[in-house]
Design a protein around this motif. Structure first.
Motif, PDB file in Angstrom:
ATOM      1  N   GLY A 571       0.815  -1.219   0.000  1.00  0.00           N
ATOM      2  CA  GLY A 571       0.000   0.000   0.000  1.00  0.00           C
ATOM      3  C   GLY A 571       0.845   1.264   0.000  1.00  0.00           C
ATOM      4  O   GLY A 571       0.321   2.375   0.054  1.00  0.00           O
ATOM      5  N   LEU A 572       2.161   1.139  -0.084  1.00  0.00           N
ATOM      6  CA  LEU A 572       3.041   2.312  -0.037  1.00  0.00           C
ATOM      7  C   LEU A 572       2.946   3.095  -1.347  1.00  0.00           C
ATOM      8  O   LEU A 572       3.039   2.517  -2.429  1.00  0.00           O
ATOM      9  CB  LEU A 572       4.487   1.851   0.188  1.00  0.00           C
ATOM     10  N   ASP A 573       2.772   4.407  -1.232  1.00  0.00           N
ATOM     11  CA  ASP A 573       2.805   5.274  -2.409  1.00  0.00           C
ATOM     12  C   ASP A 573       4.271   5.665  -2.617  1.00  0.00           C
ATOM     13  O   ASP A 573       4.868   6.352  -1.782  1.00  0.00           O
ATOM     14  CB  ASP A 573       1.927   6.502  -2.141  1.00  0.00           C
ATOM     15  N   LEU A 574       4.844   5.248  -3.734  1.00  0.00           N
ATOM     16  CA  LEU A 574       6.288   5.439  -3.938  1.00  0.00           C
ATOM     17  C   LEU A 574       6.677   6.883  -4.259  1.00  0.00           C
ATOM     18  O   LEU A 574       7.854   7.253  -4.163  1.00  0.00           O
ATOM     19  CB  LEU A 574       6.764   4.518  -5.069  1.00  0.00           C
ATOM     20  N   ASN A 575       5.702   7.694  -4.618  1.00  0.00           N
ATOM     21  CA  ASN A 575       5.955   9.086  -4.970  1.00  0.00           C
ATOM     22  C   ASN A 575       6.830   9.801  -3.951  1.00  0.00           C
ATOM     23  O   ASN A 575       6.428   9.962  -2.797  1.00  0.00           O
ATOM     24  CB  ASN A 575       4.600   9.803  -4.978  1.00  0.00           C
ATOM     25  N   LEU A 595      12.339   0.859 -12.609  1.00  0.00           N
ATOM     26  CA  LEU A 595      10.894   0.788 -12.351  1.00  0.00           C
ATOM     27  C   LEU A 595      10.507   1.673 -11.159  1.00  0.00           C
ATOM     28  O   LEU A 595       9.462   2.317 -11.161  1.00  0.00           O
ATOM     29  CB  LEU A 595      10.467  -0.666 -12.079  1.00  0.00           C
ATOM     30  N   LEU A 596      11.384   1.723 -10.146  1.00  0.00           N
ATOM     31  CA  LEU A 596      11.108   2.571  -8.981  1.00  0.00           C
ATOM     32  C   LEU A 596      11.179   4.047  -9.368  1.00  0.00           C
ATOM     33  O   LEU A 596      10.383   4.877  -8.914  1.00  0.00           O
ATOM     34  CB  LEU A 596      12.111   2.267  -7.857  1.00  0.00           C
ATOM     35  N   THR A 602      12.864   8.423  -5.299  1.00  0.00           N
ATOM     36  CA  THR A 602      14.245   8.882  -5.440  1.00  0.00           C
ATOM     37  C   THR A 602      15.103   7.651  -5.184  1.00  0.00           C
ATOM     38  O   THR A 602      15.023   7.059  -4.116  1.00  0.00           O
ATOM     39  CB  THR A 602      14.543   9.974  -4.395  1.00  0.00           C
ATOM     40  N   VAL A 603      15.883   7.266  -6.197  1.00  0.00           N
ATOM     41  CA  VAL A 603      16.513   5.943  -6.122  1.00  0.00           C
ATOM     42  C   VAL A 603      18.021   6.032  -5.915  1.00  0.00           C
ATOM     43  O   VAL A 603      18.703   6.796  -6.599  1.00  0.00           O
ATOM     44  CB  VAL A 603      16.217   5.146  -7.421  1.00  0.00           C
ATOM     45  N   SER A 604      18.513   5.268  -4.967  1.00  0.00           N
ATOM     46  CA  SER A 604      19.967   5.087  -4.809  1.00  0.00           C
ATOM     47  C   SER A 604      20.278   3.635  -5.117  1.00  0.00           C
ATOM     48  O   SER A 604      19.528   2.739  -4.725  1.00  0.00           O
ATOM     49  CB  SER A 604      20.403   5.360  -3.372  1.00  0.00           C
ATOM     50  N   ILE A 605      21.390   3.419  -5.833  1.00  0.00           N
ATOM     51  CA  ILE A 605      21.808   2.041  -6.132  1.00  0.00           C
ATOM     52  C   ILE A 605      23.136   1.777  -5.426  1.00  0.00           C
ATOM     53  O   ILE A 605      24.098   2.518  -5.619  1.00  0.00           O
ATOM     54  CB  ILE A 605      21.962   1.813  -7.652  1.00  0.00           C
ATOM     55  N   LEU A 618      19.799   2.990   5.898  1.00  0.00           N
ATOM     56  CA  LEU A 618      19.004   3.596   6.969  1.00  0.00           C
ATOM     57  C   LEU A 618      18.111   4.732   6.470  1.00  0.00           C
ATOM     58  O   LEU A 618      17.219   5.181   7.174  1.00  0.00           O
ATOM     59  CB  LEU A 618      19.914   4.097   8.095  1.00  0.00           C
ATOM     60  N   GLN A 619      18.393   5.200   5.233  1.00  0.00           N
ATOM     61  CA  GLN A 619      17.545   6.262   4.665  1.00  0.00           C
ATOM     62  C   GLN A 619      16.405   5.691   3.832  1.00  0.00           C
ATOM     63  O   GLN A 619      15.557   6.430   3.338  1.00  0.00           O
ATOM     64  CB  GLN A 619      18.365   7.158   3.751  1.00  0.00           C
ATOM     65  N   ALA A 620      16.386   4.370   3.661  1.00  0.00           N
ATOM     66  CA  ALA A 620      15.477   3.779   2.675  1.00  0.00           C
ATOM     67  C   ALA A 620      14.056   3.606   3.196  1.00  0.00           C
ATOM     68  O   ALA A 620      13.829   2.904   4.182  1.00  0.00           O
ATOM     69  CB  ALA A 620      16.024   2.424   2.231  1.00  0.00           C
ATOM     70  N   ASP A 621      13.108   4.244   2.498  1.00  0.00           N
ATOM     71  CA  ASP A 621      11.697   3.945   2.783  1.00  0.00           C
ATOM     72  C   ASP A 621      11.351   2.594   2.167  1.00  0.00           C
ATOM     73  O   ASP A 621      10.499   1.877   2.666  1.00  0.00           O
ATOM     74  CB  ASP A 621      10.788   5.027   2.177  1.00  0.00           C
ATOM     75  N   VAL A 622      12.026   2.307   1.034  1.00  0.00           N
ATOM     76  CA  VAL A 622      11.885   1.003   0.387  1.00  0.00           C
ATOM     77  C   VAL A 622      13.294   0.469   0.189  1.00  0.00           C
ATOM     78  O   VAL A 622      14.151   1.164  -0.350  1.00  0.00           O
ATOM     79  CB  VAL A 622      11.239   1.125  -1.006  1.00  0.00           C
ATOM     80  N   LEU A 623      13.525  -0.745   0.639  1.00  0.00           N
ATOM     81  CA  LEU A 623      14.859  -1.322   0.532  1.00  0.00           C
ATOM     82  C   LEU A 623      14.752  -2.631  -0.247  1.00  0.00           C
ATOM     83  O   LEU A 623      14.068  -3.555   0.190  1.00  0.00           O
ATOM     84  CB  LEU A 623      15.407  -1.570   1.947  1.00  0.00           C
TER      85      LEU A 623
END
Ligand code: NAP
Length: 703
Positions: A571-575, A595-596, A602-605, A618-623
């Motif tokens: 249910g997370l809104d990735l915006n 895709l993210l 905002t994507v970090s790889i 530790l900053q990731a809302d989505v990991l």
């Protein structure tokens, strides 16, 4: 106000320590005695070497010392009639009479009462005849709840999964005499979260306490045997104020009135063991005293003077409603290894002096300066926090300070409220596949043929063979045509390329998948690029990859596509969210990152050269973690509340399948997390099937 009151607390466990602790905050109380007390209580009260069931000894002590008020903790003391004896002697005591204690000691009494006064509970029948009970249970759906009608030290309830278990339990309760002569109550099985609602009760007057939830099982994940309770917390997010009001009015207040009407008014603590079922809040059991370990988390929140409440209830006089601090508490029990079975005693416990949270002793003793374990449950650490997460972090930090090899504790207290819920890839994959099965039947009716998939395997790699068989079997089960093409380990590249060329030209085929990895003599790139892009169900073809990065319609690779579906499930809104992808492979890391990005995250790889991975995760809302190494991400690397997707598939030292993330540690902080197995893996195959159907539709509808 002068501090001149003398109080005797009867009991000696953690619950009594919490009562003593609350009394020690009273400005009226000068001296507290506790019989028998324990090593921790001894620091706040004077331990009295009398057993809690030694009514005559306790009476004599109370008279000699001029005790103003006695407070009773454990059930054993209540059930031998300590309250009746003290009252007969004209001494003030907080606790129920023997007659009122029946609400706990007789399951049948409680059931009849609830029936008569329409207090919501599970349907039931009671029996003293073994055969009649067995016939009744056997004719009803399982599981069956069997309760021995009497005090059975927490062991008188059996949830029987089938007829054999029910028979064994009924035999021991009614025939073997292990519990003494008695009756058995057979109840309907209810489902839902359980919680404890305690109140001080004096006749019809009810003074509710904050709600709490106990953790009965010995081990993390609610596994292992039942115990006296391994931890508890307040501030239950799944019980609304409306639920609480309902329980107060229709359960606690209604029961208090019912007990008065029955001529055995309550005058102590009424503990409702309640469940929030799909049909509303219902009573599982009543307990006629403070619960343990709930008392240890509830009483620290009391702002009012507990002596006033105890004294008012014991005197039958109205008191003001108590005030409670607007915070939550969480407590974790340290128990002896082996508990609730047999366990060693006398282990030295170090480090308790540096604990700054509340530390309630349950089973300890002193040997000179040394603190030793002396029970199954040994002590409980309780911290207060602004919210459950805050209280939990504090408690677990405090527990680190205590050292004793012989003790253990659960790492997941409050998981009902907090833990990352499971993103169940298996269930989601099954429902997607079911949808595809119906869709495929409709497509066949519309276009006159089924979607079809060819899977090619070169060589005999055992893992690859399992994967391809699974893919072909799934395609067939969903109603597609599927072919498995097997080539020898030493097949030359040009033979494979020729085969792919034939399949590309086959008008009856919609999808081609070549299982990777390939033997050394074959170049993967040549093979992938040889597959017609419109039949490239894996989405690995250079043109599909190009389209993906340009944001054009394309065939999306299966694992990344499945990962996005799992994130959507949360249910997370990735915006605008920060997504961190660990791993940069062409098949997972890079396409997932794109895709993210397409969803405005905002994507970090991150990759093997990333410096200080933890500060990034530790900053990731989505990991999303796709590395291929066990424990690359540990619990302390997860931002509280993050959605964690574990793509890794590894074998641990015991040979068990595991991911890249420390699941237990991460689950304590994540809001949602995928398990391994059962997370990303099953989604990959569902997406392969979906891609095949999409390739079929695209081909059929091409002008
Ligand atoms: P891969 O091609 O080996 O890539 C691994 C990535 O992890 C590389 O980018 C590597 O960085 C990075 N890495 C290695 N050590 C690292 C570290 N200590 N810290 C941060 N990054 C590190 O693997 P893959 O094909 O993407 O697969 C990854 C895992 O997912 C494997 O376990 C695989 O079995 C699994 N998988 C599962 C599914 C499924 O359906 N469930 C599908 C595909 C893959 P460099 O680029 O710097 O080397």
């Amino acid at each position: 106000m002068t501090a001149d009151k003398k109080v005797l607390v009867v009991g000696g466990g953690g619950r009594c320590h919490a009562i003593v602790d609350a009394l020690s905050r009273s400005p009226q109380v000068a001296r507290i005695y506790c019989a028998p007390g324990n090593a921790g209580i001894g620091a706040q009260a004077e331990n009295v070497p009398l057993k809690d069931t030694d009514v005559q000894g306790l009476l004599a002590f109370a008279r000699e010392q001029g005790i103003d008020l006695t407070v009773v903790g454990p059930e054993a003391a209540l059930s031998v009639g300590i309250v009746d004896a003290f009252r007969a002697a004209g001494l003030k005591i907080f606790g129920h009479t023997q007659a009122a204690t029946r609400i706990e000691s007789s399951k049948e009494f409680a059931k009849i009462l609830m029936d008569k006064y329409r207090i919501p509970t599970a349907g039931y029948r009671s029996f003293d005849d073994f055969q009649a009970a067995l016939d009744y249970v056997s004719a009803r759906p399982f599981p069956a709840v069997l309760k021995y009608d009497g005090l059975a030290a927490g062991k008188g309830v059996v949830i029987a999964a089938d007829a054999a278990e029910a028979e064994a339990a009924l035999r021991s309760m009614l025939l073997d005499g292990s519990f003494g002569k008695g009756r058995v109550v057979v109840e309907d099985f209810l489902t839902g979260p359980e919680f404890s609602f305690l109140a001080f009760v004096d006749g019809e007057r009810v003074y509710p306490m904050p709600l709490a939830q106990d953790h009965k099982r010995a081990f993390d994940g609610d596994r292992g045997p039942n115990t006296g309770g391994m931890g508890a917390y307040t501030g239950l997010p799944f019980i609304t104020e409306e639920d609480r009001q309902f329980a107060l009015k229709h359960i606690l207040e209604a029961t208090a009135r019912a007990m008065c009407a029955e001529g055995c008014p309550l005058s102590g603590v009424l503990y409702g063991g309640l469940m929030k079922t799909p049909d509303g809040i219902k009573v599982i059991e009543f307990i006629a005293r403070f619960g343990d370990p709930e008392t240890e988390v509830v009483l620290p929140l009391l702002q009012s003077d507990i002596y006033d409440i105890f004294e008012a209830v014991a005197s039958g006089r109205a008191a003001a409603q108590p005030c409670w601090r607007d915070a939550v508490t969480l407590g974790v029990v340290l128990a002896s290894k082996g508990y609730p079975g047999s366990y060693p005693k006398g282990a030295e416990i170090r480090g308790t002096e540096s604990v700054t949270a509340k530390l309630y002793h349950m089973g300890t003793k002193r040997d000179g300066d040394r603190l030793l374990s002396s029970g199954g449950r040994v002590m409980m650490v309780v911290a207060e926090g602004a919210d459950i997460r805050d209280a939990r972090e504090k408690v677990y930090a405090e527990l680190e300070k205590i050292s004793c090899e012989a003790l253990f504790y659960r790492r997941d207290i409050a998981h009902w409220a907090l833990d990352g819920r499971l993103l169940d890839g298996k269930a989601l994959s099954a429902s997607i596949q079911e949808g595809l099965r119906e869709r495929i039947a409709g497509l066949e009716a519309k276009y006159g043929r089924k979607p079809s998939l060819a899977v090619i395997i070169v060589g005999s790699n055992p893992a690859s063979q399992v994967y391809v068989r699974n893919k072909v079997r799934t395609a067939t089960r969903l109603g597609m045509d599927s072919r498995l093409i097997t080539m020898a380990e030493d097949a030359p590249e040009e033979v494979l390329l020729r085969m792919i060329g034939d399949l590309n030209r086959d008008p009856s085929l919609d999808g081609i998948l070549v299982q990777l990895p390939l033997p050394k003599q074959i170049c993967e790139e040549h093979v992938i690029d040889a597959i017609a892009r419109e039949k490239d169900v894996d989405g690995f073809h250079i043109l599909n990859v190009g389209d993906l990065w340009l944001g054009r319609p394309c065939i999306v690779p299966c694992t990344p596509k499945g990962i996005l579906r799992l994130i959507d499930e949360s249910g997370l809104d990735l915006n605008g969210k920060h997504a961190v992808v660990v791993g940069r492979s062409n098949i997972v890391g890079k396409p997932v990152a794109k895709l993210l990005l397409d969803r405005n995250a905002t994507v970090s790889i991150a990759h093997s050269r990333t410096k200080d991975l933890k500060s990034l995760t530790l900053q990731a809302d989505v990991l999303v973690v796709a590395v291929g190494r066990e424990n690359v991400v540990t619990g302390d690397m997860v931002k509280p509340g993050a959605v964690v997707i574990d793509v890794g598939m590894n074998r641990n030292a015991e040979g068990r399948l595991c991911g890249d993330v420390d699941f237990v540690g991460a689950r304590l902080r994540a809001s949602w997390i995928t398990p391994v197995p059962g997370g990303v893996g099953p989604m990959t195959i569902a997406m392969l099937m979906e891609n095949t159907v999409e390739c079929f539709i695209a081909r059929m509808e091409r002008p």
